[in-house]
Design an enzyme around this catalytic site. Structure first.
Site, PDB file in Angstrom:
ATOM      1  N   GLY A 199       0.769  -1.239   0.000  1.00 58.62           N
ATOM      2  CA  GLY A 199       0.000   0.000   0.000  1.00 58.62           C
ATOM      3  C   GLY A 199       0.798   1.285   0.000  1.00 58.62           C
ATOM      4  N   SER A 200       1.924   1.317  -0.729  1.00 54.86           N
ATOM      5  CA  SER A 200       2.668   2.582  -0.730  1.00 54.86           C
ATOM      6  C   SER A 200       1.946   3.657  -1.555  1.00 54.86           C
ATOM      7  CB  SER A 200       4.104   2.377  -1.228  1.00 54.86           C
ATOM      8  OG  SER A 200       4.156   2.138  -2.609  1.00 54.86           O
ATOM      9  N   ASN A 201       1.280   3.267  -2.631  1.00 60.03           N
ATOM     10  CA  ASN A 201       0.478   4.261  -3.356  1.00 60.03           C
ATOM     11  C   ASN A 201      -0.710   4.721  -2.516  1.00 60.03           C
ATOM     12  OD1 ASN A 201       1.400   4.837  -6.244  1.00 60.03           O
ATOM     13  ND2 ASN A 201       1.683   2.616  -6.062  1.00 60.03           N
ATOM     14  N   ARG A 261      -6.448  -8.258  -8.434  1.00 62.74           N
ATOM     15  CA  ARG A 261      -7.580  -9.044  -8.905  1.00 62.74           C
ATOM     16  C   ARG A 261      -8.025  -8.509 -10.244  1.00 62.74           C
ATOM     17  NH1 ARG A 261      -9.266 -13.756  -6.854  1.00 62.74           N
ATOM     18  NH2 ARG A 261     -11.378 -13.332  -7.542  1.00 62.74           N
ATOM     19  N   ASN A 318      -6.835   3.244 -11.876  1.00 58.68           N
ATOM     20  CA  ASN A 318      -5.799   2.254 -11.563  1.00 58.68           C
ATOM     21  C   ASN A 318      -4.442   2.878 -11.857  1.00 58.68           C
ATOM     22  OD1 ASN A 318      -4.649  -0.353 -10.976  1.00 58.68           O
ATOM     23  ND2 ASN A 318      -4.343  -0.629 -13.179  1.00 58.68           N
ATOM     24  N   HIS A 325      -0.552   1.835 -13.067  1.00 59.55           N
ATOM     25  CA  HIS A 325       0.198   0.748 -13.689  1.00 59.55           C
ATOM     26  C   HIS A 325       1.653   1.185 -13.855  1.00 59.55           C
ATOM     27  CE1 HIS A 325       0.893  -2.789 -16.100  1.00 59.55           C
ATOM     28  NE2 HIS A 325       1.509  -2.046 -16.995  1.00 59.55           N
ATOM     29  N   ASP A 383      -5.428  -3.085 -17.995  1.00 57.41           N
ATOM     30  CA  ASP A 383      -4.403  -2.068 -18.239  1.00 57.41           C
ATOM     31  C   ASP A 383      -4.688  -1.246 -19.499  1.00 57.41           C
ATOM     32  OD1 ASP A 383      -3.083  -2.899 -15.951  1.00 57.41           O
ATOM     33  OD2 ASP A 383      -1.867  -4.352 -17.031  1.00 57.41           O
ATOM     34  N   GLU A 407       5.176   7.121  -9.289  1.00 59.18           N
ATOM     35  CA  GLU A 407       3.805   6.697  -8.983  1.00 59.18           C
ATOM     36  C   GLU A 407       3.235   7.511  -7.815  1.00 59.18           C
ATOM     37  OE1 GLU A 407       3.068   2.450  -8.651  1.00 59.18           O
ATOM     38  OE2 GLU A 407       4.838   2.013  -9.853  1.00 59.18           O
TER      39      GLU A 407
END
Ligand code: GRF
Length: 218
Positions: A14-16, A94, A110, A112, A148, A177
């Site tokens: 969970g760094s983002n 997922r 999202n 990526h 993606d 990010e």
């Protein structure tokens, strides 16, 4: 303006997620992180979210086996029960069904670790190095059923060095990010993005530097 209610979906460290939580502390930030959900019990990010005073939930995907939609219906119910307006996937491992994606169409982001549409899927840094690309980076995009893909909100790039390994490159891309995800959520939550013919357009673009050249020849 009322801040948009955001849930972050994680599976890991969970760094983002942490970058989004930190950014949302700013008074002028147009979104508040009200919920963090993990599909993996005990994911590292859950404790970090709790420490930051954010409500957490675990909706385990494992018990549902191959019935992805049953898992997603439960997830969806939790999101709706919390009046969530925007969903941020942040290392959420997922694949989502078209049914779930439709529920959150235009409201789910999202991140990526590659400059999409290059290097969809896994092992992006290894593949970029194997190809010898000189510029690599990360992308925040709206989620569509195809993995993606989906309208690109923002991208950040790093120069690739000859002596990079997947790990050293990953560190620099991760830094990007953590910068672009909060920026993307700021844009989307404040209504500065619009979707036109499957592309994301942004109001009030600054004037970014035009060029990133790598290697720079001096
Ligand atoms: C990040 O590299 C992100 O781009 C990818 O999964 C990783 C999650 O890392 N989707 P973290 O859990 O946010 O630290």
């Amino acid at each position: 303006m009322a801040r948009r209610r955001v849930a972050i979906l994680i599976s890991g460290r969970g760094s983002n997620m942490t970058a989004l939580i930190e950014a949302a502390k700013a008074k002028d930030y147009p979104a508040e992180i009200v919920l963090v959900i993990s599909n993996i019990a005990g994911a590292g990010g859950l404790a970090k979210a709790s420490d930051a005073g954010i409500e957490t939930a675990t909706v385990e995907s494992k018990p549902f086996g191959k019935d992805r939609e049953a898992f997603e219906r439960k997830l969806h119910d939790v999101l709706v029960a919390h009046n969530i307006e925007l969903v941020c996937l942040a290392g959420f491992l997922r694949l989502l069904t078209p049914w779930f994606v439709r529920q959150w169409e235009g409201r789910m982001l999202n991140i990526h670790p590659a400059l999409l549409p290059a290097y969809k899927g896994l092992h992006t840094h290894e593949r970029a190095l194997a190809d010898g690309v000189k510029i690599h980076g990360a992308t925040v995009h709206f989620v569509v059923p195809e993995m993606d893909s989906g309208p690109i909100v923002i991208q950040g790039a790093v120069a690739v060095r000859d002596n990079d390994t997947p790990d050293t490159l990953a560190v620099r891309v991760l830094g990007i990010e953590h910068r672009i995800y909060p920026d993307a959520l700021r844009l989307v939550a404040s209504g500065r993005t619009r979707l036109e013919n499957g592309l994301c357009k942004t109001d009030g673009n600054g004037s970014p530097p035009d060029k990133l050249i790598s290697p720079e020849v001096i």
